[in-house]
Design an enzyme around this catalytic site. Structure first.
Site, PDB file in Angstrom:
ATOM      1  CG  HIS A   1     -55.810  47.550  92.022  1.00 46.96           C
ATOM      2  ND1 HIS A   1     -57.092  47.969  92.259  1.00 46.96           N
ATOM      3  CD2 HIS A   1     -55.777  46.256  92.401  1.00 46.96           C
ATOM      4  CE1 HIS A   1     -57.796  46.979  92.761  1.00 46.96           C
ATOM      5  NE2 HIS A   1     -57.024  45.918  92.853  1.00 46.96           N
TER       6      HIS A   1
HETATM    7  P1  TYD Z   1     -61.054  50.121  94.913  1.00 49.00           P
HETATM    8  O1  TYD Z   1     -59.794  49.415  95.262  1.00 49.00           O
HETATM    9  O2  TYD Z   1     -60.925  51.382  94.118  1.00 49.00           O
HETATM   10  O3  TYD Z   1     -62.064  49.142  94.178  1.00 49.00           O
HETATM   11  P2  TYD Z   1     -61.888  48.320  92.799  1.00 49.00           P
HETATM   12  O4  TYD Z   1     -60.802  47.327  93.012  1.00 49.00           O
HETATM   13  O5  TYD Z   1     -63.185  47.659  92.577  1.00 49.00           O
HETATM   14  O6  TYD Z   1     -61.593  49.276  91.703  1.00 49.00           O
HETATM   15  O7  TYD Z   1     -61.834  50.417  96.263  1.00 49.00           O
HETATM   16  C1  TYD Z   1     -62.939  51.301  96.338  1.00 49.00           C
HETATM   17  C2  TYD Z   1     -62.923  52.001  97.703  1.00 49.00           C
HETATM   18  O8  TYD Z   1     -63.106  51.080  98.760  1.00 49.00           O
HETATM   19  C3  TYD Z   1     -61.613  52.719  97.969  1.00 49.00           C
HETATM   20  O9  TYD Z   1     -61.927  53.957  98.618  1.00 49.00           O
HETATM   21  C4  TYD Z   1     -60.879  51.837  98.940  1.00 49.00           C
HETATM   22  C5  TYD Z   1     -61.996  51.123  99.668  1.00 49.00           C
HETATM   23  N1  TYD Z   1     -61.663  49.746 100.069  1.00 49.00           N
HETATM   24  C6  TYD Z   1     -61.523  49.418 101.402  1.00 49.00           C
HETATM   25  O10 TYD Z   1     -61.657  50.286 102.300  1.00 49.00           O
HETATM   26  N2  TYD Z   1     -61.235  48.139 101.746  1.00 49.00           N
HETATM   27  C7  TYD Z   1     -61.100  47.167 100.820  1.00 49.00           C
HETATM   28  O11 TYD Z   1     -60.847  45.973 101.166  1.00 49.00           O
HETATM   29  C8  TYD Z   1     -61.228  47.508  99.425  1.00 49.00           C
HETATM   30  C9  TYD Z   1     -61.075  46.466  98.344  1.00 49.00           C
HETATM   31  C10 TYD Z   1     -61.521  48.810  99.095  1.00 49.00           C
END
Ligand code: TYD
Length: 139
Positions: free
Chosen positions: A53
């Protein structure tokens, strides 16, 4: 190449003595932004790719406080760079609007992420085509 050139590795001072080591990261001193959020990522298998992302607003510093991982940043214009994070005192600063992939996690990897903004799912761009359109529009 502008945005991707703002990515930088940061060597945090390692305060060591006979008892072991300690690293301090203070907001707006050791990192350029005001820290609003931190999270950490662990238990990811070697073949997993996380991130995938870009963020409209958030700047990050990533530190593999245990183990190692790789981070690939892309600018949506064909430029990309891969960094290895493998020391608890090595940080990687990533500005907003760059695409990020984290991968090649070691078995014991704990990836600490410092962020300049509170979590807001609306500032996450999770589709690469959409990301490229946003970047090209911003030129
Ligand atoms: P995600 O953004 O997919 O993680 P990565 O960047 O490692 O791929 O986040 C995983 C899950 O956690 C998703 O359901 C969103 C949640 N999340 C939060 O609630 N708060 C946060 O600060 C972050 C980074 C993720």
């Amino acid at each position: 190449m502008g945005l991707i050139n703002q990515v930088k590795l940061i060597d945090f001072t390692e305060r060591g003595d006979e008892r072991g080591y300690l690293v301090v990261i203070e907001s707006e001193k050791d990192i350029d932004f005001n820290l609003k959020r931190l999270f950490y990522i662990y238990g990811s298998e070697k073949d997993i790719v996380r991130g995938q992302h870009a963020n409209l607003k958030t700047e990050f510093v990533l530190v593999n406080v245990m183990g190692s991982s790789k981070v690939c940043v892309k600018d949506g214009l064909g430029n990309e760079k891969t960094y290895t994070l493998d020391r608890p005192n090595l940080g990687l600063y990533i500005p907003k609007l760059l695409w990020k992939d984290m991968f090649d996690f070691s078995e014991n990897s704990v990836l600490l992420v410092l962020a300049s903004e509170f979590y807001d799912p609306d500032e996450y761009i999770r589709d690469y085509d959409e990301y490229q359109k946003i970047i090209k529009k911003s030129l």
